[in-house]
Design a protein around this motif. Sequence first.
Motif, PDB file in Angstrom:
ATOM      1  N   PRO A 202       1.045  -1.363   0.086  1.00 61.58           N
ATOM      2  CA  PRO A 202      -0.089  -0.106  -0.370  1.00 61.58           C
ATOM      3  C   PRO A 202       0.899   1.115  -0.043  1.00 61.58           C
TER       4      PRO A 202
ATOM      5  N   GLU B  63      21.345   0.960  -1.399  1.00 60.45           N
ATOM      6  CA  GLU B  63      20.850   1.874  -0.332  1.00 60.45           C
ATOM      7  C   GLU B  63      19.643   1.271   0.191  1.00 60.45           C
TER       8      GLU B  63
ATOM      9  N   ASP C 215      15.799   1.723  -5.367  1.00 63.97           N
ATOM     10  CA  ASP C 215      14.459   2.364  -5.335  1.00 63.97           C
ATOM     11  C   ASP C 215      13.426   1.161  -6.264  1.00 63.97           C
TER      12      ASP C 215
ATOM     13  N   VAL D  83      23.700   5.117  -5.393  1.00 64.29           N
ATOM     14  CA  VAL D  83      22.928   6.520  -5.388  1.00 64.29           C
ATOM     15  C   VAL D  83      22.164   7.066  -7.272  1.00 64.29           C
TER      16      VAL D  83
ATOM     17  N   ARG E 278      24.130   8.521  -8.751  1.00 58.38           N
ATOM     18  CA  ARG E 278      25.174   9.992  -9.060  1.00 58.38           C
ATOM     19  C   ARG E 278      26.576   9.603  -8.895  1.00 58.38           C
TER      20      ARG E 278
ATOM     21  N   GLY F  44      17.699   2.764  18.039  1.00 54.63           N
ATOM     22  CA  GLY F  44      15.988   1.898  17.904  1.00 54.63           C
ATOM     23  C   GLY F  44      15.684   2.367  19.166  1.00 54.63           C
TER      24      GLY F  44
ATOM     25  N   ILE G 219      13.080  18.110   8.054  1.00 55.18           N
ATOM     26  CA  ILE G 219      12.827  18.082   6.856  1.00 55.18           C
ATOM     27  C   ILE G 219      13.481  18.231   5.334  1.00 55.18           C
TER      28      ILE G 219
ATOM     29  N   SER H 272      17.633  16.984   4.508  1.00 58.71           N
ATOM     30  CA  SER H 272      16.396  15.916   3.215  1.00 58.71           C
ATOM     31  C   SER H 272      16.468  14.365   4.322  1.00 58.71           C
ATOM     32  N   ILE H 273      15.097  14.604   4.211  1.00 62.68           N
ATOM     33  CA  ILE H 273      14.943  13.964   5.510  1.00 62.68           C
ATOM     34  C   ILE H 273      13.405  12.712   4.572  1.00 62.68           C
ATOM     35  N   ARG H 274      14.116  11.312   3.814  1.00 59.01           N
ATOM     36  CA  ARG H 274      12.902  10.772   3.089  1.00 59.01           C
ATOM     37  C   ARG H 274      11.884  10.405   3.753  1.00 59.01           C
ATOM     38  N   ALA H 275      10.877  11.699   3.953  1.00 60.16           N
ATOM     39  CA  ALA H 275       9.744  11.063   4.890  1.00 60.16           C
ATOM     40  C   ALA H 275       8.075  11.378   3.298  1.00 60.16           C
ATOM     41  N   THR H 276       7.319  10.812   4.168  1.00 59.79           N
ATOM     42  CA  THR H 276       6.432  11.670   3.562  1.00 59.79           C
ATOM     43  C   THR H 276       5.180  12.729   4.161  1.00 59.79           C
TER      44      THR H 276
ATOM     45  N   GLU I 277      25.789  12.596   3.588  1.00 60.75           N
ATOM     46  CA  GLU I 277      24.554  13.522   3.927  1.00 60.75           C
ATOM     47  C   GLU I 277      25.024  14.008   5.299  1.00 60.75           C
TER      48      GLU I 277
END
Lengths: 333, 512, 384
Positions: B16, B39, B221, B243, B245, B343, B384, B388-392, B438
């Motif tokens: 989903p 990654e 990805d 990555v 690049r 964690g 974010i 550059s945090i990859r999140a929704t 990063e």
Amino acid sequence: MTDKKTGQPIPRNPTLGEKLRHLLISQEGVLFVIMLVSVLFLATRTDKFLTVDNLLQQGRFMTEVGLIAIPMTYIIITGGIDLSVGSILGLTAIVLGWTWQELGFPLELAIVTGILSGTLAGFVNGLFIVRVGVPPLIMTLATLALYRGLAEGISEARSARGYPEWFFQLGQGEFLGIPTQLWLLIIAVIVFGIVLARTRLGRALYAIGNNELGARFSGLTVNRHLLFIYTFSGFMAGVAGYIFVSRVSTTRSDMGTGIELDVIAAVVLGGTSIFGGTGSIPGTIIGVVLIQLLKNGLTLSGVTSDATIVVIGSVLIFAILVNNFIQSRREES
Amino acid sequence: MSDALLQLRGIDKHFPGVHALKDARFDVRRGEVHALIGENGAGKSTMIKIVSGVYQPDTGEILLDGRRVEFSNPREAHAAGIATIYQELGLYPELSVAENIFMGHAPTMKRFGLRAIDWEAMEQGAAALLAELNIHNLDVGAKVGTLNVGNRQRVEIAKALSLDAQILIMDEPTAALTESDVEQLFSIVRLLRERGVSIIYISHRLNEVFELADRVTVLRDGDYIGTQDVSATSEGELISMMVGRTIENLFPKQVAEIGDVVLEVRNLNRPPLTRDISFSVRAGEIVGLAGLVGSGRSETAQVIFGVLPAESGEILLNGQPVKISRPSEAVDHGIGYVPEDRGHQGLIREMTIRENTSMAVLELVSKNTFISRAKERVLANHSIRQLSIRATGPDQTANKLSGGNQQKVVVSKWLASSPKLLIMDEPTRGVDVGAKSEIHRLMSQLAAEQGLAILMISSELPEILGMSDRVLVMREGRLVGEFTREEATQELIAHAMMSATPAVTSDVGATL
Amino acid sequence: MKRTFAITLILALLLALVAMPLSADGHERWDGADDLDVNPLACGMGDEMMEDDDGDMEEEMEMMEYDGGMAAMGDDMAGMDITLVDVPKLVGIGYFAATTLGQQQAAEELGNVSVTTDAPTEANIDDQIQVIDSYITAGVDGILFAANDPVAIAPVLRKALEAGIHVVGYDANSEPDAREWFVNQAEFNGIAKALVDSLADQMGADASFGIVTSTFTTPNQARWIAEMWAYAGECYPDLEWLETLEAQEDAVLSFQQAQTLLNKYGEDLDGIFAMTSVATPNGADAVQQADACEDVAVVGLATPNGMKPYVNSGCVRDVILWNPVDLGYAAVYVMRAVVDGEFGPGDASVSAGRLGDLVVVNGSEVLLGPPFTFTADNINDFDF
């Protein structure tokens, strides 16, 4: 870093429909629907159930459980438990009656002393849990016995009776047509519901429950918070004890026996995870109301008490299953 | 690729909201080590879960020995000879080595008309299996819970072999191993390869790929990027495949202006792992703290942060002596700590990015104790973007993020508190290559542009050498060496870390 | 240091609180007796004498004025079908199963009464209140109850009276004004007399005895012991009391305490009073195991089922209790009479079917009669 990777769609404001849907499939929403269905079902079984008088009377009966369930929700959210609340209630009642009748305190002072001793009992729980590191289950299991024994020792199995009329206002009186103690419960639910949902204290409790070490490493004062909630639990059990004495006009050392299980059942039914980290006051209060209405409604429709417990147990399991199912579906979507 | 033992073609898998694999391919030849890299979030886990029967692909086919197969659960994959060794080992700590190896298929004998476990045969079988792997020093009767990670892993491998596995999937097998355990694992892998077992090897560590693998497949990805013979590729090529690049500089160290002393500790003591420690960190400076695992680096950091309060010694911040006996006091004094165990210590994974970033600065986002979610959201959105945090979005729960992004959330939590000193304990452990650079870039930037003092603990010498202005070395709870960026070399530091002669200890404290 | 000190201080305070009420108290009376007034019955032996006593008492005591409550005027239900609910202390134990049986027998005889028994599964004051409240709302013609707490139950019973519901108690009373009548199974002095008479009859008027009770402060037991002390003092001055031991309501402890008495006093011990339904069978067991049935008489309060082995084996002669079947039976008859208007304030007795006329005592209580003595002749007729 390229924009492609960070470029998330900016979330638009949800529409009213979406908000409503979100509310409906929340833990509390699901439980509320179950409660409505139960109420409607019970109302079809007997016309005595859905009357203002009966419902207000049930409000009177559930106040003590409701008041204790508030701090219990806090405590369970942090991953703890307080089994000693029933004994603290009994201890408070006995200290109240004993200081008044045997030591000759003015009744007002006796009430304050009673509630203070409940608070102190909760503080002792917290102190040992935080400072000595006794697990809450063990500590409060021990004080469950200790405080009850203390109450029995002080009372020597005698009851204090014969309170003046004004004393019964809280437990048996009405204010603006609503049982007096119910006002107290309503105010407490609103205030402490907001505290949990909106304040730093509430946030800290969730953080502790999800990951105590993480909370500590984030600079939260974990010990202070834990000490506070166990003390708070003692205080609320004390207030409940006062209300209970005022409602039944006597003090007995066995008062509140087993109430901890009713409270925990309501809290867990209300969606608070026994492992900590999630839960809310609205959920808890729906749990309290649901159990009380089931008890009453089933008796009114001719189900005897022993069968009623079976039904309540089944509803508890059913509600938890339904909620788990819906929540896991929600996680996926 | 006609000789492929296992072949996956046109694999598509949706979850989903996520397209986890897009037309992915993968094949394994008999007796080869095939590395699968990418990654975090590239689709490696999904791929191996499809191979091992945990997930079923939406479309695409799996061929085993040329025949089309479908695994509807892990048991079927097992039966087909595919075994998986996970990062979190699936062993029973209270049972013996032999019992674990033969869990579910123990040799039996008739006794009193009943089927009973033949303990003797089981222990002999277990010993034989271990001997095949050249493992002779492991007691088959020992409880698994008493073994170290390396030995547990060997038990797991023996267990897979006891099931006649032809294909062995190893998911990050070296993540928790010590140097010598890694060596032994490699020799076992080579042994298995010679015996014709195929191995799918997943790792973040490119040097392992070059040391061990025959071929390497890169995912990114959810896309299949390519498969290369290891002998025909280079580290740089693989990184750019991963990555998307080229990364010119793994350690983008900026020149920073070194300012006043921010943190100074004097004779800090909390035995056994913090003994008489004295050093200082200046504004704009990144001080690397090197040492073996167990040398007391993290413990010293935790003494400063108040988790393990000092028994004696002084901590000075901006020249002022301070008393720190719990983390909340350290935070009040402007110290941030990015812990090693992300964690459990760094993040509250069940909570959202928004709630995590504001965790240390609740008073800043609240008014009269009421938390303003709007302010929190602003802060989270800022974090974010900045990291550059990859999140929704800010309301995504932290455990849905990849390791690197989780780490960025931890860092952002402390940046929000505008610390004077940031202690970073293994800041890039378990973080993929892209996120790693990063984080390094961010560290440089913070030191150079904001004058932040950073104390960085790392077990990766290249990271220490690449990022530090100054390097401190600890051994057995003591500070045993100090090197400037210019004089530090891998050999010098390694020597200081391991040498038993306390060559420089005596005057380190004094010179700082 | 400060913390340790604070914790120690709190603990010390707690201990002091526990210890305080346990100390101080002079004992003139037997251990375990309470300090309320006593009212010993006239000396005498056997059932015939007891019945005479009742007759005497009626004449001696000037009739106490009715002190019960009054149900609000409702529809006149005289002779019509009525629905009753019976709320004992709890359900699921033999004793209240027996009272329920008696109620059903009475309902069947009368033909125009139906009774449902409903109560919590634990003896919890609040649960009992809530059950009664629900039945008031549901609407019944009468409530029979056995109170878990006399004061706590009073408000909800008053509420029933106000709603025009008739209220009759049995087994355990409430405040008098919260109900109309209470069927008293046996008065404290009656039980005390039966116990002491039985011992004196078996072992002589100069016997030495010990007591095994629940705790010194359990109200019913304390009352009985006080009445026994008063009655023995008047009627059997040569009876020698040795010691009272606490055994809570614990089977193992009861057995051990009886053993303690046997070992400590040996030959000197002639009898044991067992004050709880747990202590009696376990005390008898200890005596039987010590092979002392001939030398030591166990007299106690107990339900027949637990005592059948000892009574049938001849080790125990008398078990004192009332008949709970009769108690439930009488409660329904009293309720019917109240509803029909045949029994009200000022009446001196009420007719209760097979039990005949029961007398009114203490203003608003109906006395079931003298305590019932189970012996080898009748004990097997009972099952509770």
